[in-house]
Scaffold this active site. Structure first.
Site, PDB file in Angstrom:
ATOM      1  NE  ARG A 179      -3.522  11.891  -6.698  1.00  0.00           N
ATOM      2  CZ  ARG A 179      -4.836  11.859  -6.587  1.00  0.00           C
ATOM      3  NH1 ARG A 179      -5.483  12.795  -5.936  1.00  0.00           N
ATOM      4  NH2 ARG A 179      -5.528  10.867  -7.113  1.00  0.00           N
ATOM      5  N   PRO A 217       0.819  -1.215   0.000  1.00  0.00           N
ATOM      6  CG  PRO A 217       0.047  -0.975   2.194  1.00  0.00           C
ATOM      7  CD  PRO A 217       0.839  -1.885   1.321  1.00  0.00           C
ATOM      8  NE  ARG A 274      -4.358   6.547  -4.377  1.00  0.00           N
ATOM      9  CZ  ARG A 274      -4.062   7.459  -5.295  1.00  0.00           C
ATOM     10  NH1 ARG A 274      -4.303   8.725  -5.056  1.00  0.00           N
ATOM     11  NH2 ARG A 274      -3.535   7.106  -6.458  1.00  0.00           N
ATOM     12  CE1 TYR A 278      -2.610   9.997 -12.603  1.00  0.00           C
ATOM     13  CE2 TYR A 278      -2.303  11.112 -10.519  1.00  0.00           C
ATOM     14  CZ  TYR A 278      -1.850  10.265 -11.490  1.00  0.00           C
ATOM     15  OH  TYR A 278      -0.619   9.677 -11.341  1.00  0.00           O
ATOM     16  CB  CYS A 325       2.359  30.497 -18.632  1.00  0.00           C
ATOM     17  SG  CYS A 325       3.212  31.827 -17.825  1.00  0.00           S
ATOM     18  CE1 TYR A 368       2.117   7.304  -5.938  1.00  0.00           C
ATOM     19  CE2 TYR A 368      -0.023   7.199  -4.858  1.00  0.00           C
ATOM     20  CZ  TYR A 368       1.126   6.580  -5.316  1.00  0.00           C
ATOM     21  OH  TYR A 368       1.283   5.221  -5.146  1.00  0.00           O
TER      22      TYR A 368
HETATM   23  C1  LIG Z   1       4.163  -1.743  -8.079  1.00  0.00           C
HETATM   24  C2  LIG Z   1       3.379  -0.817  -7.214  1.00  0.00           C
HETATM   25  N1  LIG Z   1       3.088  -1.191  -5.973  1.00  0.00           N
HETATM   26  C3  LIG Z   1       2.385  -0.394  -5.145  1.00  0.00           C
HETATM   27  C4  LIG Z   1       1.932   0.841  -5.554  1.00  0.00           C
HETATM   28  C5  LIG Z   1       1.148   1.697  -4.593  1.00  0.00           C
HETATM   29  O1  LIG Z   1      -0.146   1.932  -4.998  1.00  0.00           O
HETATM   30  P1  LIG Z   1      -1.128   2.781  -4.088  1.00  0.00           P
HETATM   31  O2  LIG Z   1      -0.425   4.022  -3.708  1.00  0.00           O
HETATM   32  O3  LIG Z   1      -2.312   3.030  -4.925  1.00  0.00           O
HETATM   33  O4  LIG Z   1      -1.450   1.921  -2.893  1.00  0.00           O
HETATM   34  C6  LIG Z   1       2.199   1.269  -6.849  1.00  0.00           C
HETATM   35  C7  LIG Z   1       1.710   2.564  -7.329  1.00  0.00           C
HETATM   36  O5  LIG Z   1       1.811   2.958  -8.446  1.00  0.00           O
HETATM   37  C8  LIG Z   1       2.952   0.416  -7.715  1.00  0.00           C
HETATM   38  O6  LIG Z   1       3.255   0.787  -8.963  1.00  0.00           O
END
Ligand SMILES: Cc1ncc(COP(=O)(O)O)c(C=O)c1O
Length: 429
Positions: A333, A295, A297, A337, A363, A392
């Site tokens: 972000r 994990p 995010r 996105y 700009c 991020y």
């Molecule tokens: C290989 C891999 N593992 C884990 C993550 C973490 O994902 P998240 O931040 O959505 O939990 C990412 C994010 O791009 C990733 O590329």
């Protein structure tokens, strides 16, 4: 203050308007926004803006939720979400591993004290320098994404006379209900290998004495709300597991990547680590494999708040703009996105609410932090807080426009530790 003003302030204080809640380590005290025990205006005065503030208390809560849900599982924090050394060090102290995808992230993980055997090295474009450093450090797993990468890894391991553990990244070809840039499990994506290609590569490693390929990896994408796709991906992994077994290849580890979503808005409901575990555990138990999760995010997003100062206010026809000192170079972000983040005033004034776009100094039309936000009227010099920017955020900032790098500060109670931008070290690979 008028009765109306007090009412508005109270609505901020108890978080009902913006649902600030407990998760972020934020609270209003006497009309001023605090991170834990530190007043944000004080930090902004001392350290300047734009400024990312991180709350240890918030991290503690997210780690606790993971630890309670995922006993006997290796939790590897995805460093790309936020590579601030104070944060990675805190995760190291809590016993977490790390998923890294560059030489810089590898160095941060090692420097922060993550045990090398708990480090996973992923990414489609690992440099030779980074691979050699990781072999030397005896990291836990290389997550290999192509047969050419496997050959290079084997050759480097042979030259260094060290056997390495490998997970092969599969692409289960599953659509994920997220932004297209965050969906990484479709066949057309650059990540991983089709099941047939992965199967063939596992077999090929039988002839590579310096490679121990005993793990399957996938990462489906990011900001995943519907956890049932892990069910689908694990069914695909499970059938590969049995096919490999029939060929004498024993898979001991399944790494399901990261990706679970957080609620950026007050109406979204985020999946919990426990709900995630409930989907994953039956598969791991049936196959008798060790589970790894990565994990990013969901561990750090709520812990970070971006503080920015209002430069100018502008009215153009019917449209109002609040021009601030942070933009897409500070926090990309929204531009990249279309992400929507809540913005709240650091010191709410007791006046009428306005609707405005919050934009940066670059700009570019894409240079905005938020559109059509409802805020109490702000003045030049006021501070605004952009919520849930711990993941991020700083890690994706750029020096576009030669605006200053944002500063980062890690808060623990009433004390704070700040990381000056010049301390951020990006080694060449
Ligand atoms: C290989 C891999 N593992 C884990 C993550 C973490 O994902 P998240 O931040 O959505 O939990 C990412 C994010 O791009 C990733 O590329």
């Amino acid at each position: 203050m008028t009765a109306n003003g007090i009412m508005k302030l109270q609505r901020f204080e108890n978080g009902t308007i913006y649902g600030i809640g407990e998760k972020r380590g934020l609270s209003y005290k006497e009309g001023i926004l605090y991170v834990e025990g530190v007043a944000i205006p004080h930090l902004a005065r001392v350290l300047g803006t734009p400024l990312y503030v991180y709350s240890q208390e918030s991290l503690e809560k997210s780690i606790k939720a993971y630890k309670e849900a995922f006993e006997n599982t290796l939790v590897c924090y995805a460093v790309k979400a936020n590579a601030n050394i104070a944060i990675v060090r805190y995760f190291a102290q809590q016993g977490l591993g790390a998923e890294v995808s560059s030489l810089g992230e590898l160095q941060v993980a090692i420097e922060a004290g993550i045990s090398p055997e708990k480090i996973l090295f992923s990414g489609v474009g690992k440099s030779e320098t980074a691979i050699k450093k990781a072999i030397k450090a005896s990291i836990g797993y290389f997550i290999v994404e192509s047969s050419m990468e496997m050959e290079i890894l084997h050759e480097l391991a042979r030259r260094m006379d060290k056997k390495v553990f490998v997970a092969i990244r599969i692409c289960p070809d599953i659509p994920v209900d997220t932004h297209p840039y965050l969906a990484t499990a479709l066949l057309e994506s650059k990540f991983g290998l089709s099941i047939e290609e992965a199967f063939a590569l596992f077999l090929a490693t039988k002839k590579m004495p310096y490679i121990a390929a005993n793990a399957i990896h996938f990462h489906l994408g990011s900001q995943i709300m519907d956890l049932s796709i892990f069910d689908k991906a694990l069914s695909v992994a499970e059938s590969l597991f049995y096919r490999l077994k029939s060929q004498g290849i024993n898979i001991e580890v399944i790494d399901v990547g990261g990706g679970i979503a957080i609620a950026y808005s007050a109406v979204d409901k985020e999946p919990s680590p426990r709900q995630w575990a409930e989907v994953l555990f039956p598969y791991a138990e049936r196959m008798g494999v060790q589970l790894i999760i990565e994990p990013g995010r969901s561990l750090v997003a709520h812990a970070g708040t971006l503080i920015t100062r209002v430069h100018y206010l502008k009215q153009k026809g019917m449209k109002r703009f609040i021009i601030v000192d942070a933009g897409m170079h500070t926090f990309i972000r929204p531009a990249l996105y279309g992400a929507v983040h809540r913005v709240i005033p650091v010191i709410p004034h007791e006046n009428a609410f306005i609707k405005a776009d919050i934009v940066g100094p670059l700009c570019e039309e894409s240079d905005f932090l938020a559109k059509e936000v409802l805020l109490p009227e702000v003045q030049r010099g006021d501070l605004l807080a952009v919520l849930d920017t711990g993941a991020y955020g700083f890690s994706m900032h750029s020096c576009y426009g030669l605006h200053p790098h944002p500063t980062e500060v890690f808060i623990n109670g009433e004390s704070y530790q700040y990381i000056h931008p010049s301390a951020v070290h990006f080694p060449h690979s």
